[in-house]
Design a protein around this motif. Structure first.
Motif, PDB file in Angstrom:
ATOM      1  N   ARG A  62      31.965  26.189  53.380  1.00 51.13           N
ATOM      2  CA  ARG A  62      31.701  27.602  53.658  1.00 51.13           C
ATOM      3  C   ARG A  62      32.989  28.351  54.003  1.00 51.13           C
ATOM      4  NH1 ARG A  62      27.649  26.947  57.889  1.00 51.13           N
ATOM      5  NH2 ARG A  62      26.438  25.362  56.882  1.00 51.13           N
ATOM      6  N   ILE A  63      33.840  27.705  54.786  1.00 53.39           N
ATOM      7  CA  ILE A  63      35.116  28.326  55.154  1.00 53.39           C
ATOM      8  C   ILE A  63      35.966  28.542  53.907  1.00 53.39           C
ATOM      9  CG2 ILE A  63      37.315  27.938  56.354  1.00 53.39           C
ATOM     10  CD1 ILE A  63      35.623  26.545  58.567  1.00 53.39           C
ATOM     11  N   VAL A 112      20.469  10.305  60.193  1.00 54.72           N
ATOM     12  CA  VAL A 112      20.903  10.586  61.568  1.00 54.72           C
ATOM     13  C   VAL A 112      22.366  10.194  61.733  1.00 54.72           C
ATOM     14  CG1 VAL A 112      20.637   9.844  63.975  1.00 54.72           C
ATOM     15  CG2 VAL A 112      18.624  10.438  62.624  1.00 54.72           C
ATOM     16  N   LEU A 113      22.758   9.068  61.143  1.00 51.56           N
ATOM     17  CA  LEU A 113      24.131   8.603  61.272  1.00 51.56           C
ATOM     18  C   LEU A 113      25.121   9.477  60.512  1.00 51.56           C
ATOM     19  CD1 LEU A 113      23.592   4.753  60.953  1.00 51.56           C
ATOM     20  CD2 LEU A 113      24.363   5.993  62.979  1.00 51.56           C
ATOM     21  N   THR A 114      24.685  10.089  59.431  1.00 43.45           N
ATOM     22  CA  THR A 114      25.617  10.836  58.590  1.00 43.45           C
ATOM     23  C   THR A 114      25.495  12.353  58.747  1.00 43.45           C
ATOM     24  OG1 THR A 114      24.082  10.795  56.716  1.00 43.45           O
ATOM     25  CG2 THR A 114      25.701   9.003  56.864  1.00 43.45           C
ATOM     26  N   ILE A 115      24.610  12.826  59.599  1.00 43.60           N
ATOM     27  CA  ILE A 115      24.391  14.263  59.712  1.00 43.60           C
ATOM     28  C   ILE A 115      25.652  14.999  60.135  1.00 43.60           C
ATOM     29  CG2 ILE A 115      23.520  14.221  62.092  1.00 43.60           C
ATOM     30  CD1 ILE A 115      22.128  16.458  59.323  1.00 43.60           C
ATOM     31  N   ASN A 116      26.420  14.438  61.053  1.00 47.21           N
ATOM     32  CA  ASN A 116      27.642  15.118  61.496  1.00 47.21           C
ATOM     33  C   ASN A 116      28.634  15.258  60.351  1.00 47.21           C
ATOM     34  OD1 ASN A 116      26.786  15.541  64.102  1.00 47.21           O
ATOM     35  ND2 ASN A 116      27.646  13.634  64.869  1.00 47.21           N
ATOM     36  N   ASP A 117      28.802  14.197  59.551  1.00 45.98           N
ATOM     37  CA  ASP A 117      29.712  14.255  58.412  1.00 45.98           C
ATOM     38  C   ASP A 117      29.267  15.322  57.422  1.00 45.98           C
ATOM     39  OD1 ASP A 117      31.147  12.172  59.527  1.00 45.98           O
ATOM     40  OD2 ASP A 117      30.124  10.635  58.335  1.00 45.98           O
ATOM     41  N   LYS A 118      27.968  15.394  57.168  1.00 43.74           N
ATOM     42  CA  LYS A 118      27.445  16.389  56.239  1.00 43.74           C
ATOM     43  C   LYS A 118      27.665  17.807  56.760  1.00 43.74           C
ATOM     44  CE  LYS A 118      23.847  13.403  54.361  1.00 43.74           C
ATOM     45  NZ  LYS A 118      22.409  13.132  54.329  1.00 43.74           N
ATOM     46  N   LEU A 119      27.409  18.016  58.043  1.00 47.95           N
ATOM     47  CA  LEU A 119      27.596  19.339  58.632  1.00 47.95           C
ATOM     48  C   LEU A 119      29.057  19.765  58.602  1.00 47.95           C
ATOM     49  CD1 LEU A 119      25.184  19.154  61.694  1.00 47.95           C
ATOM     50  CD2 LEU A 119      24.874  20.471  59.598  1.00 47.95           C
TER      51      LEU A 119
END
Length: 69
Positions: free
Chosen positions: A57-58, A43-50
Motif C-alpha cells: 500500500r505504501i 495465525v502464524l503468518t498473519i503478521n507477515d501478510k499484514l
C-alpha cells in the motif's frame, strides 16, 4: 520479539503439528484436522501478510503521489 510472543508462537506451532499428525492417523477426519491446521498456519503468518500488504500500500501511495506531480 517478547518472550510471551515466542511462547505463543511455539504453542501455535505445536497445535498445528498435532493437527497434521491427527490428519494422517485418522483419515476419516482428515478434513477437519487439516482445516484446523490451516487456521493455525494463518495465525502464524498473519503478521507477515499484514506487513507485506502495508508495504505494498505504501509503494502504491508513493507511486501515486509521485505520478501526480
Amino acid at each position: 520479539m517478547s518472550p510471551d510472543f515466542q511462547l505463543y508462537q511455539k504453542i501455535v506451532e505445536s497445535l498445528k503439528s498435532e493437527q497434521e499428525n491427527l490428519a494422517f492417523l485418522n483419515p476419516s477426519q482428515a478434513y477437519e484436522h487439516l482445516v484446523a491446521r490451516n487456521v493455525y498456519e494463518s495465525v502464524l503468518t498473519i503478521n507477515d501478510k499484514l506487513i507485506e500488504e502495508t508495504r505494498e500500500r505504501i509503494r502504491i501511495e508513493e507511486t501515486s503521489a509521485t505520478a501526480s506531480y
